[in-house]
Design a protein around this motif. Structure first.
Motif, PDB file in Angstrom:
ATOM      1  N   SER A 168     -60.985  35.041-100.973  1.00 36.04           N
ATOM      2  CA  SER A 168     -62.189  35.468-100.268  1.00 36.04           C
ATOM      3  C   SER A 168     -61.803  36.469 -99.183  1.00 36.04           C
ATOM      4  O   SER A 168     -60.625  36.589 -98.818  1.00 36.04           O
ATOM      5  CB  SER A 168     -62.884  34.265 -99.636  1.00 36.04           C
ATOM      6  OG  SER A 168     -62.084  33.734 -98.574  1.00 36.04           O
ATOM      7  N   ALA A 169     -62.796  37.181 -98.651  1.00 38.38           N
ATOM      8  CA  ALA A 169     -62.519  38.163 -97.601  1.00 38.38           C
ATOM      9  C   ALA A 169     -61.921  37.501 -96.369  1.00 38.38           C
ATOM     10  O   ALA A 169     -60.967  38.016 -95.765  1.00 38.38           O
ATOM     11  CB  ALA A 169     -63.795  38.911 -97.246  1.00 38.38           C
ATOM     12  N   GLY A 170     -62.472  36.348 -95.976  1.00 42.02           N
ATOM     13  CA  GLY A 170     -61.943  35.638 -94.808  1.00 42.02           C
ATOM     14  C   GLY A 170     -60.496  35.227 -95.009  1.00 42.02           C
ATOM     15  O   GLY A 170     -59.671  35.355 -94.102  1.00 42.02           O
ATOM     16  N   GLN A 171     -60.171  34.731 -96.202  1.00 42.70           N
ATOM     17  CA  GLN A 171     -58.789  34.343 -96.497  1.00 42.70           C
ATOM     18  C   GLN A 171     -57.866  35.557 -96.516  1.00 42.70           C
ATOM     19  O   GLN A 171     -56.719  35.482 -96.057  1.00 42.70           O
ATOM     20  CB  GLN A 171     -58.736  33.625 -97.844  1.00 42.70           C
ATOM     21  CG  GLN A 171     -59.392  32.261 -97.854  1.00 42.70           C
ATOM     22  CD  GLN A 171     -59.484  31.675 -99.253  1.00 42.70           C
ATOM     23  OE1 GLN A 171     -59.588  32.407-100.247  1.00 42.70           O
ATOM     24  NE2 GLN A 171     -59.443  30.352 -99.346  1.00 42.70           N
ATOM     25  N   ALA A 172     -58.346  36.669 -97.053  1.00 49.52           N
ATOM     26  CA  ALA A 172     -57.524  37.881 -97.136  1.00 49.52           C
ATOM     27  C   ALA A 172     -57.185  38.404 -95.743  1.00 49.52           C
ATOM     28  O   ALA A 172     -56.034  38.787 -95.471  1.00 49.52           O
ATOM     29  CB  ALA A 172     -58.253  38.945 -97.945  1.00 49.52           C
ATOM     30  N   ILE A 173     -58.175  38.423 -94.849  1.00 50.36           N
ATOM     31  CA  ILE A 173     -57.921  38.891 -93.479  1.00 50.36           C
ATOM     32  C   ILE A 173     -56.963  37.932 -92.775  1.00 50.36           C
ATOM     33  O   ILE A 173     -56.029  38.352 -92.088  1.00 50.36           O
ATOM     34  CB  ILE A 173     -59.241  39.013 -92.697  1.00 50.36           C
ATOM     35  CG1 ILE A 173     -60.152  40.040 -93.351  1.00 50.36           C
ATOM     36  CG2 ILE A 173     -58.960  39.417 -91.247  1.00 50.36           C
ATOM     37  CD1 ILE A 173     -61.558  40.081 -92.784  1.00 50.36           C
ATOM     38  N   GLY A 174     -57.183  36.625 -92.948  1.00 50.26           N
ATOM     39  CA  GLY A 174     -56.280  35.638 -92.348  1.00 50.26           C
ATOM     40  C   GLY A 174     -54.864  35.776 -92.864  1.00 50.26           C
ATOM     41  O   GLY A 174     -53.898  35.629 -92.100  1.00 50.26           O
ATOM     42  N   SER A 175     -54.704  36.085 -94.147  1.00 53.07           N
ATOM     43  CA  SER A 175     -53.370  36.269 -94.720  1.00 53.07           C
ATOM     44  C   SER A 175     -52.662  37.467 -94.097  1.00 53.07           C
ATOM     45  O   SER A 175     -51.467  37.412 -93.801  1.00 53.07           O
ATOM     46  CB  SER A 175     -53.492  36.462 -96.230  1.00 53.07           C
ATOM     47  OG  SER A 175     -52.242  36.791 -96.810  1.00 53.07           O
ATOM     48  N   ALA A 176     -53.408  38.556 -93.878  1.00 55.81           N
ATOM     49  CA  ALA A 176     -52.817  39.746 -93.254  1.00 55.81           C
ATOM     50  C   ALA A 176     -52.363  39.441 -91.831  1.00 55.81           C
ATOM     51  O   ALA A 176     -51.304  39.903 -91.390  1.00 55.81           O
ATOM     52  CB  ALA A 176     -53.823  40.892 -93.261  1.00 55.81           C
ATOM     53  N   MET A 177     -53.152  38.639 -91.108  1.00 54.15           N
ATOM     54  CA  MET A 177     -52.778  38.276 -89.742  1.00 54.15           C
ATOM     55  C   MET A 177     -51.573  37.347 -89.736  1.00 54.15           C
ATOM     56  O   MET A 177     -50.659  37.498 -88.918  1.00 54.15           O
ATOM     57  CB  MET A 177     -53.964  37.615 -89.045  1.00 54.15           C
ATOM     58  CG  MET A 177     -55.152  38.541 -88.828  1.00 54.15           C
ATOM     59  SD  MET A 177     -56.539  37.683 -88.068  1.00 54.15           S
ATOM     60  CE  MET A 177     -55.811  37.238 -86.483  1.00 54.15           C
ATOM     61  N   ASP A 178     -51.547  36.384 -90.655  1.00 58.73           N
ATOM     62  CA  ASP A 178     -50.429  35.439 -90.722  1.00 58.73           C
ATOM     63  C   ASP A 178     -49.119  36.147 -91.073  1.00 58.73           C
ATOM     64  O   ASP A 178     -48.043  35.703 -90.676  1.00 58.73           O
ATOM     65  CB  ASP A 178     -50.711  34.349 -91.750  1.00 58.73           C
ATOM     66  CG  ASP A 178     -51.855  33.438 -91.323  1.00 58.73           C
ATOM     67  OD1 ASP A 178     -52.166  33.410 -90.119  1.00 58.73           O
ATOM     68  OD2 ASP A 178     -52.443  32.770 -92.200  1.00 58.73           O
ATOM     69  N   ALA A 179     -49.223  37.249 -91.819  1.00 59.48           N
ATOM     70  CA  ALA A 179     -48.021  37.987 -92.221  1.00 59.48           C
ATOM     71  C   ALA A 179     -47.459  38.842 -91.085  1.00 59.48           C
ATOM     72  O   ALA A 179     -46.390  39.445 -91.227  1.00 59.48           O
ATOM     73  CB  ALA A 179     -48.329  38.869 -93.428  1.00 59.48           C
ATOM     74  N   GLY A 180     -48.161  38.914 -89.947  1.00 61.34           N
ATOM     75  CA  GLY A 180     -47.671  39.687 -88.803  1.00 61.34           C
ATOM     76  C   GLY A 180     -47.698  41.181 -89.036  1.00 61.34           C
ATOM     77  O   GLY A 180     -46.852  41.918 -88.519  1.00 61.34           O
ATOM     78  N   LEU A 181     -48.685  41.668 -89.801  1.00 58.12           N
ATOM     79  CA  LEU A 181     -48.737  43.090 -90.137  1.00 58.12           C
ATOM     80  C   LEU A 181     -49.324  43.949 -89.025  1.00 58.12           C
ATOM     81  O   LEU A 181     -49.147  45.157 -89.040  1.00 58.12           O
ATOM     82  CB  LEU A 181     -49.576  43.278 -91.411  1.00 58.12           C
ATOM     83  CG  LEU A 181     -49.069  42.576 -92.677  1.00 58.12           C
ATOM     84  CD1 LEU A 181     -50.020  42.830 -93.836  1.00 58.12           C
ATOM     85  CD2 LEU A 181     -47.669  43.054 -93.027  1.00 58.12           C
ATOM     86  N   LEU A 182     -50.023  43.331 -88.080  1.00 61.52           N
ATOM     87  CA  LEU A 182     -50.720  44.090 -87.047  1.00 61.52           C
ATOM     88  C   LEU A 182     -49.885  44.127 -85.779  1.00 61.52           C
ATOM     89  O   LEU A 182     -49.568  43.094 -85.200  1.00 61.52           O
ATOM     90  CB  LEU A 182     -52.092  43.463 -86.778  1.00 61.52           C
ATOM     91  CG  LEU A 182     -52.959  43.239 -88.022  1.00 61.52           C
ATOM     92  CD1 LEU A 182     -54.300  42.637 -87.628  1.00 61.52           C
ATOM     93  CD2 LEU A 182     -53.150  44.526 -88.796  1.00 61.52           C
ATOM     94  N   SER A 183     -49.541  45.332 -85.329  1.00 62.99           N
ATOM     95  CA  SER A 183     -48.627  45.479 -84.193  1.00 62.99           C
ATOM     96  C   SER A 183     -49.332  45.416 -82.842  1.00 62.99           C
ATOM     97  O   SER A 183     -48.713  45.064 -81.846  1.00 62.99           O
ATOM     98  CB  SER A 183     -47.852  46.797 -84.309  1.00 62.99           C
ATOM     99  OG  SER A 183     -48.749  47.904 -84.297  1.00 62.99           O
ATOM    100  N   HIS A 184     -50.616  45.754 -82.781  1.00 61.40           N
ATOM    101  CA  HIS A 184     -51.343  45.771 -81.515  1.00 61.40           C
ATOM    102  C   HIS A 184     -52.033  44.437 -81.264  1.00 61.40           C
ATOM    103  O   HIS A 184     -52.663  43.874 -82.173  1.00 61.40           O
ATOM    104  CB  HIS A 184     -52.400  46.882 -81.520  1.00 61.40           C
ATOM    105  CG  HIS A 184     -51.826  48.246 -81.338  1.00 61.40           C
ATOM    106  ND1 HIS A 184     -52.513  49.260 -80.724  1.00 61.40           N
ATOM    107  CD2 HIS A 184     -50.635  48.768 -81.666  1.00 61.40           C
ATOM    108  CE1 HIS A 184     -51.780  50.349 -80.695  1.00 61.40           C
ATOM    109  NE2 HIS A 184     -50.632  50.074 -81.280  1.00 61.40           N
TER     110      HIS A 184
END
Length: 222
Positions: A89-105
């Motif tokens: 789902s979209a919510g799971q996909a966004i959470g996965s990106a955050m859990d992977a530490g992809l966002l530097s800011h």
């Protein structure tokens, strides 16, 4: 990945409501979730360097910061596009990106968390995600207005702090012009040296304190 925790600029903050408005439009157009994030990537645009050399110098740091924030958004959208195609789902996909530490800011992580929360609430309750995204975008725009108001309000205290920091040096200069020989008074005796050390210490402490107060006020912590 490096992490940036300083306060975001207004230009960086503006990226997120623009993105979320676009996502809301794509959702309301009836586009499947697996295609929404890929389509949103096509609407990202990077700031164009100005022609004027002085303006280019003044805006270089902000432009670099905005480009890094756009990198975060592109990475988030790419990851979400991939994962929603695999059935998440979209919510799971966004959470996965955050859990992977992809966002530097830090600001990117905060906004991505809010975006994920909207989608997860919609998925659990059936609330219309398009409307929720529009409300979130409106809230973020109001936050930007408050940020600009604080920056405007802080311009005078910043200037006052800089002026007050320079007054001791101005006083020494005026004393020398008047022939009072302040340097010989300050460094010609033990009491004079003690006064100089105490004065420098107090001036430094006042500068640090003023800077800290302004920094807290800028992020709304006062």
């Amino acid at each position: 990945m490096t992490t940036r925790n300083s306060a975001p600029s207004a230009a960086e903050m503006e990226l997120w409501p623009e993105l979320i408005w676009q996502l809301a439009t794509l959702v309301k157009s009836g586009l499947p979730t697996r295609e929404i994030f890929a389509a949103a990537r096509g609407y990202l645009h990077r700031p164009v360097p100005p022609e004027d050399a002085l303006e280019k110098l003044l805006t270089a740091t902000e432009r670099r910061t905005v480009n890094t924030a756009i990198d975060d958004i592109e990475m988030l959208l790419t990851r979400c596009a991939q994962h929603t195609r695999y059935g998440l789902s979209a919510g799971q996909a966004i959470g996965s990106a955050m859990d992977a530490g992809l966002l530097s800011h830090e600001h990117s992580r905060l906004r991505a968390g809010e975006l994920a929360a909207c989608w997860k609430v919609s998925e659990r309750t059936g609330a219309p995600i398009g409307d929720m995204l529009e409300r979130l975008a409106e809230f973020l725009e109001s936050e930007i207005d408050l940020h600009r108001a604080r920056e405007s309000a802080m311009s005078a205290p910043k200037a006052t702090g800089r002026i007050l920091s320079g007054l001791p040096l101005l006083g020494l200069g005026l004393g020398m012009l008047m022939g009072a020989e302040p340097l010989s008074v300050l460094f010609g005796s033990v009491p004079g040296v003690a006064s100089a050390v105490i004065g420098v210490g107090l001036a430094w402490a006042g500068r640090v304190w003023t800077t800290a107060l302004v920094a807290k006020a800028e992020v709304g912590q006062l």
